[in-house]
Design a protein around this motif. Structure first.
Motif, PDB file in Angstrom:
ATOM      1  N   SER A 373       0.824  -1.211   0.000  1.00 19.92           N
ATOM      2  CA  SER A 373       0.000   0.000   0.000  1.00 19.92           C
ATOM      3  C   SER A 373       0.856   1.257   0.000  1.00 19.92           C
ATOM      4  O   SER A 373       0.609   2.176  -0.777  1.00 19.92           O
ATOM      5  CB  SER A 373      -0.945  -0.004   1.206  1.00 19.92           C
ATOM      6  N   LEU A 411      -7.327   5.771  -4.312  1.00 17.79           N
ATOM      7  CA  LEU A 411      -8.350   5.355  -3.356  1.00 17.79           C
ATOM      8  C   LEU A 411      -8.100   3.931  -2.860  1.00 17.79           C
ATOM      9  O   LEU A 411      -8.211   3.645  -1.670  1.00 17.79           O
ATOM     10  CB  LEU A 411      -9.733   5.443  -3.985  1.00 17.79           C
ATOM     11  N   VAL A 412      -7.750   3.042  -3.793  1.00 17.05           N
ATOM     12  CA  VAL A 412      -7.514   1.655  -3.385  1.00 17.05           C
ATOM     13  C   VAL A 412      -6.378   1.605  -2.377  1.00 17.05           C
ATOM     14  O   VAL A 412      -6.481   0.964  -1.316  1.00 17.05           O
ATOM     15  CB  VAL A 412      -7.193   0.779  -4.611  1.00 17.05           C
ATOM     16  N   THR A 414      -5.282   3.963  -0.482  1.00 17.04           N
ATOM     17  CA  THR A 414      -5.688   4.605   0.752  1.00 17.04           C
ATOM     18  C   THR A 414      -6.528   3.667   1.611  1.00 17.04           C
ATOM     19  O   THR A 414      -6.283   3.510   2.817  1.00 17.04           O
ATOM     20  CB  THR A 414      -6.487   5.878   0.445  1.00 17.04           C
ATOM     21  N   PHE A 415      -7.515   3.025   0.961  1.00 20.11           N
ATOM     22  CA  PHE A 415      -8.376   2.108   1.725  1.00 20.11           C
ATOM     23  C   PHE A 415      -7.551   0.962   2.297  1.00 20.11           C
ATOM     24  O   PHE A 415      -7.758   0.523   3.429  1.00 20.11           O
ATOM     25  CB  PHE A 415      -9.505   1.580   0.845  1.00 20.11           C
ATOM     26  N   SER A 416      -6.598   0.490   1.507  1.00 18.98           N
ATOM     27  CA  SER A 416      -5.730  -0.575   2.004  1.00 18.98           C
ATOM     28  C   SER A 416      -4.947  -0.077   3.204  1.00 18.98           C
ATOM     29  O   SER A 416      -4.802  -0.768   4.210  1.00 18.98           O
ATOM     30  CB  SER A 416      -4.797  -1.006   0.886  1.00 18.98           C
ATOM     31  N   LEU A 420      -9.418  -0.970   5.522  1.00 20.93           N
ATOM     32  CA  LEU A 420     -10.811  -1.237   5.193  1.00 20.93           C
ATOM     33  C   LEU A 420     -11.013  -2.744   5.091  1.00 20.93           C
ATOM     34  O   LEU A 420     -10.256  -3.418   4.405  1.00 20.93           O
ATOM     35  CB  LEU A 420     -11.141  -0.576   3.851  1.00 20.93           C
ATOM     36  N   ALA A 467      -7.225   6.588   9.527  1.00 19.12           N
ATOM     37  CA  ALA A 467      -8.292   6.850   8.560  1.00 19.12           C
ATOM     38  C   ALA A 467      -8.472   8.354   8.366  1.00 19.12           C
ATOM     39  O   ALA A 467      -8.693   8.833   7.247  1.00 19.12           O
ATOM     40  CB  ALA A 467      -9.589   6.228   9.058  1.00 19.12           C
ATOM     41  N   LEU A 471      -7.885   9.894   4.669  1.00 18.23           N
ATOM     42  CA  LEU A 471      -9.092  10.329   3.963  1.00 18.23           C
ATOM     43  C   LEU A 471      -9.077  11.837   3.734  1.00 18.23           C
ATOM     44  O   LEU A 471      -9.548  12.331   2.712  1.00 18.23           O
ATOM     45  CB  LEU A 471     -10.330   9.908   4.755  1.00 18.23           C
TER      46      LEU A 471
END
Lengths: 591, 534
Positions: A373, A411-412, A414-416, A420, A467, A471
């Motif tokens: 990530s 986004l991917v 970040t979520f990783s 998430l 987060a 975000l």
């Protein structure tokens, strides 16, 4: 040459060196040839590494215990001991549960690094790609080395190419960043060097075989049988030698991780490094620190590990919170992600030093996750920088409308990164926290249990903070009204530059650089057991030995027969000290 | 001296004859290249003779020819060739023959010092290094600064020789002979008498003081920065390798191998000097802006590391547990790689300057790696090697040096000794980290700095070749140090074995039993450790 695992592994380590030479050789053929040779080398290495990783995964699934481990042999001797004993130094490489994922991750991230440098590096490309490939060789070697000298040589060697990558191709403050990075890590790793030597020498005198072995499996086995209990004596104070050696190793590995408060070199080096350097620094080089703990400290010095674990857990928790809070205050994207690394590596350390099955599994997986990530995040930021020449968050806004693909990858990752569920970050962080809670609540009562409980709660708070800053970064840069930094002046001035006049969305090359990372992010997220499973044979013994020792050292009422060795130091009674200095030595070791 | 001794001394005799011939003929023929080529040929022939005489081991007359002698002779010839290349253009046209001749004599001095087994020969061979060095320092003169450097070196060197001689006089008093073999036996047999226990330490300390000047150890280092700065790169290179090697080897021969029972005093002195020398050298080097001054402090610091090896070697007297844990082995190996890296660095600096306007400040290196890629890589290799980063030779050197020190700390033995050596090793690695700061500064300037003007790079091809050879060796030894390690280890084992043998009845009769002597030298004497009850 036989097609044995040892030969394939050696080839995978040496191939990038050959590639570096070939890159140098085709310098005159132009930039395109240089890049292609570099890419071909990394892809070939990836194939070899992939083959080895698959063999390990397959071996872990067989029911037959004989086939469960892959035999890499004893390696090629450099100096063989004679009949009367002597030095035993080998070119010994091999992978096991601790290292094979990291080996594969290195090979994977190298392809990404070459692809993100494709157009970004215009200056002295031959030297750049040669150094990049040398760095790959060093990193692969660290994870594969089965000999202490070999390990240390690769461990230190990685500094040289990265030093030049930062210093020559970095941003404004590159020279200062390169030297600070080098000196910081060197200062620590020199102490590690002494610690490793001390282990080797202690084992030499204690085993009595007359063979000075540098073999890591041999040392691990030997130190498990004969725990290091040497003491350094100053007057009447005997300091626990195992703890001293642990601290010496800690100095190098903790700076490499970097564990709070030894992290100050990291943001600077990350911000100044070229994109490929940041990707590899975050993705692979930081893991060498955690890997060092798993490879040396935990198996070879279990008592000192148990004794020091609470302090290290505090530092890890401190790093989680400090890294997250400082990341919140950053205006520079790379700096923000660098501080997020401090926070995420804090989780890995927390998991490892929770000394439980779950924690160790989570911590080891977190190392891979962070590589994917954060490596991806640095690559995306590098792509933005290549387009707009600024990393200032305030300069951007609403880019999702302009560059949907770039926004999607961002986004991917970040979520990783924020964990998430369904993506790999969650698969790593959840077992870490679970392991930590287990250690804090469900174990037998121990001294300082409240502290462990406080730490586990604080670590959960870190998830929320993580987060928050990630975000916030995504919101500012990719959503809201479109705001782009002014770039026209730059591109127009450079004819023949690969740069488009108006920044475009990702090219196929850039998608190819990022897509493999996304594949693994999702794959680990949905099927983590497939990744943890092959590691666990290597991790479970560590959890069993060190976890039991932890409970023993920190239990509320130590039994009468508790070994005196598991204390930082003891003050000897005057008579005993005098008597033993007159009598011959009964204990050998670092004193 | 018997006739047979000449067999052993053939290389040295040849070099001295050639040097004298060059001195004399130089008055008539002033051809720059000619004398250089003749000297190089003489060195190559001498090297071949040393190589051929590799099996020639014994103690003829005032000599003690063992594996250590042969190792140092070979090293002296290799370094001599490098220094010859390095100084190819540093002398003024009319002074070439004097310069080349003096260089040959100084190299011969190191070769003799390695094999001297007699106080008189030892002293003469050390002077054979010093006196040509005075000449060279005057020849390299460029105005007042070099005059000052030469004068400073001369007076302090004479003083140190006097101190050394005073120490020798005590040794003579102990042994009643100038032969080191006799002195060793006298000390060994009379170890507990008041004479030996009273005079031994005095002799040891005085000898240390005299030799500390040659190896530029604190507190006898004060001349080094001024002299290096005031003289040419070629002379600075010579000063940082030849006297240092001679001083360390003689230190091992005299204190380590010829004064049994005195090692308790000796290792303490060596340890204190090592700690002070490495710390002071490294810390003061941090602030230097002149390249030669910086390297002077760097060479002081490296003396400190090597003294650590000497201290470890002294502390494990009479024999180490395995050959590589012997501190002398670490010292000898380190000395070799240090000499290569330092000579190479000076060669780079010599190449980057002009004769009338040599490279002076660190800033002048800016952007060198861009305009001179090969030199840039070579300089980086030397700096990383001196800093001890793998995979360069300096790392292997540090590895075995620290291994020696930690082995003393780990071996069964006196507790206080162990603690001190563990602490010394920790101080050593901290110093190595400090040292990296100034070595990296040189790399940083030459690789990352933007050049304001093109470096002059007018030193000619010879220094460039010297730098290249050193760089190749530094990298090759770093990647695969084992052949050189084996040689250094055998050299130290041979010297230890020779020193522990009882003296032959008639010390003048050369023991030409080449096969048997060399086989005892080659067999590792290590036994399995005499079991700590564990």
């Amino acid at each position: 040459m036989q097609f044995s695992p040892f030969n394939v592994l050696s080839l995978a380590i040496l191939l990038p060196i050959v590639g570096a030479g070939m890159v140098w050789a085709v310098t005159d053929a132009g930039k395109a040839a240089i890049r292609l040779v570099a890419l071909a080398t990394t892809l070939a290495t990836l194939v070899l590494a992939g083959y080895l990783v698959l063999r390990h995964v397959a071996a872990a699934q067989t029911a037959d215990p004989a086939a469960a481990t892959i035999d890499y042999g004893q390696g090629t001797p450099w100096i063989e001991p004679g009949p009367a004993g002597g030095l035993d130094v080998r070119f010994a490489v091999g992978l096991d549960g601790l290292s094979f994922w990291l080996f594969g991750l290195t090979a994977l991230l190298m392809v990404t690094s070459v692809l993100v440098s494709w157009t970004a590096i215009q200056e002295r490309p031959a030297t750049f790609y040669s150094l990049l490939l040398l760095l790959e060789s060093g990193m692969l070697g660290v994870f594969a080395a089965r000999d202490v000298i070999l390990f240390y040589v690769f461990f230190e060697f990685t500094l040289i190419p990265l030093f030049f990558l930062i210093g020559v191709w970095g941003s404004e403050e590159r020279r200062y960043a390169a030297i600070k990075f080098f000196l910081f890590t060197l200062a620590g790793s020199l102490l590690t060097f002494l610690g490793l030597l001390a282990i080797v020498i202690w084992n030499y005198y204690e085993s009595g075989s007359g063979v000075l072995t540098f073999s890591i499996p041999e040392l691990t086995r030997s130190l498990a049988e004969r725990p290091m209990d040497a003491a350094l004596r100053i007057g009447r104070v005997a300091i626990n030698g195992q703890v001293l050696v642990f601290l010496a190793l800690f100095a190098g590995f903790a700076i490499k991780v970097p564990l709070f408060p030894l992290h100050t070199w990291l943001p600077l080096a990350h911000v100044q490094a070229p994109t490929a350097g940041s990707v590899l620094l975050a993705g692979v080089l930081l893991k060498i620190g955690t890997y060092g703990f798993l490879r040396f400290s935990l198996p070879m010095l279990p008592e000192a590990t148990a004794l020091c674990a609470p302090w290290i857990l505090w530092l890890a928790t401190g790093g989680i919170l400090y890294g997250a809070l400082v990341a919140l205050a950053q205006g520079d994207m790379k700096r923000l992600i660098a501080y997020s690394s401090v926070s995420h590596l804090g989780y890995a350390m927390l998991g490892i030093f929770a000394l439980s099955n779950l924690g160790l599994a989570g911590g080891s997986l977190q190392m891979i996750n962070h590589g994917l990530s954060t490596g991806g995040l640095f690559a995306v930021v590098g792509m933005l920088y290549e387009r707009y020449h600024t990393r200032e968050i305030a300069q951007y806004g609403g880019l999702a409308a302009r560059m949907p693909w770039l926004a999607f990858f961002m986004l991917v990752f970040t979520f990783s990164s924020i964990g998430l569920p369904g993506l790999n970050g969650f698969a790593g962080e959840f077992p870490i926290l679970l392991g930590m809670f287990q250690r804090a609540w469900s174990g037998p009562p121990i001294a300082g249990q409240t502290q462990l409980q406080v730490m586990s709660v604080l670590a959960v708070a870190g998830v929320v903070l993580g987060a928050w800053y990630m975000l916030w970064l995504v919101k500012c840069v990719f959503f809201g009204p479109v705001k782009e930094p002014h770039v026209a002046t730059h591109s127009a001035a450079h004819e023949g530059h690969d740069e488009p006049v108006l920044p475009r969305d990702l090219s196929w090359r850039e998608i190819a650089a990022l897509a493999p990372l996304v594949v693994f992010i999702v794959w680990i997220g949905v099927a983590p057991q497939g990744f943890i499973g092959p590691m666990s044979p290597a991790l479970e013994p560590l959890a069993a030995t060190d976890g039991a020792l932890f409970e023993r050292v920190w239990q509320l009422e130590p039994p009468a027969d508790a070994r005196p060795a598991v204390a930082l130091f003891e003050i000897l009674p005057a008579t005993e000290s005098a008597a033993s200095s007159l009598a011959g030595e009964e204990l050998a070791g670092v004193r | 001296m018997s006739v047979e001794s000449l067999d052993y001394l053939l290389p040295e005799v040849l070099l001295i004859l050639i040097a004298t011939a060059i001195y004399v003929a130089g008055a008539f023929v002033a051809a720059r290249a000619l004398w250089g080529w003749i000297a190089a040929a003489a060195l190559v022939v001498a090297g071949a003779l040393v190589w051929r005489g590799g099996e020639l081991v014994g103690t003829p007359g005032p000599l003690a020819v063992d594996a250590l002698t042969q190792y140092v002779r070979g090293l002296a010839i290799v370094v001599g060739l490098l220094l010859l290349l390095l100084s190819a253009r540093s002398a003024a046209a009319g002074q070439v023959s004097e310069q080349v001749g003096s260089l040959l004599l100084a190299i011969t001095g190191l070769m003799l010092a390695a094999g001297a087994n007699d106080l008189v020969l030892l002293f003469v061979s050390l002077e054979l290094i010093s006196i040509p060095t005075y000449v060279l320092l005057y020849l390299g003169g460029r105005g007042q600064k070099s005059q000052e450097a030469a004068a400073k070196y001369f007076f302090l060197s004479v003083l140190s020789s006097a101190v050394l001689l005073y120490g020798f006089s005590f040794l003579y008093g102990l042994g009643g002979s100038t032969s080191l073999t006799v002195i060793r036996q006298a000390i060994a047999t009379g170890g507990s008498t008041a004479l030996v226990s009273g005079l031994g330490p005095v002799a040891a300390v005085l000898i240390f003081a005299g030799l500390a000047y040659k190896i530029a150890a604190v507190p006898f280092h004060f001349y080094a920065p001024d002299v290096y700065q005031g003289t040419s790169h070629a002379n600075a290179a010579l000063l940082s390798v030849l006297p240092k090697a001679a001083g360390l080897i003689v230190l091992v021969r005299l204190l380590g191998l010829s004064m049994p029972g005195q090692h308790v005093t000796a290792w303490r002195v060596a340890m204190v000097l090592a700690a002070l020398t490495m710390t002071l050298g490294n810390v003061l080097a941090l602030w230097q802006t002149n390249v030669r001054r910086l390297l002077a402090y760097s060479s002081i610091a490296h003396s400190g590391y090597m003294l650590m090896g000497v201290a470890a070697g002294l502390a494990v007297l009479p024999a180490a547990q395995n050959a590589e844990s012997d501190g002398y082995f670490g010292m000898l190996f380190y000395l070799t790689v240090y000499m290569l890296a330092t000579a190479g660095t000076f060669a780079v600096f010599e190449y980057l300057g002009r004769r009338d306007e040599p490279l002076e400040r660190v800033d002048e290196l800016a952007g060198v790696a861009r305009s001179q890629p090969v030199v840039g890589i070579a300089l980086a290799a030397f700096m990383f090697s001196l800093a001890g980063i793998p995979p360069l030779a300096g790392f292997a050197g540090k590895l075995w040096l620290f291994y020696g020190a930690l082995s003393v700390a780990g071996a069964p033995g006196d507790r206080s000794v162990k603690t001190w050596f563990a602490l010394l090793a920790v101080l050593g690695v901290l110093n190595a980290a400090v040292a990296a700061a100034y070595y990296l500064r040189l790399i940083g300037v030459s690789w990352f700095g933007a050049s304001t003007e093109r470096p002059r790079a007018d030193g000619g091809r010879a220094p460039w070749a010297a730098a290249l050879v050193c760089a190749v060796l530094v990298i090759a030894i770093g990647v695969y140090p084992f052949p050189l390690m084996r040689r250094a280890s055998l050299a130290v084992q041979g010297a230890r074995a020779a020193a522990s043998e009882p003296a032959p009845a008639a010390p003048t009769a050369p023991a030409l039993s080449a096969a048997s002597s060399s086989s005892t030298a080659i067999e590792p004497k290590s036994k399995s450790p005499s079991g700590p009850a564990g």
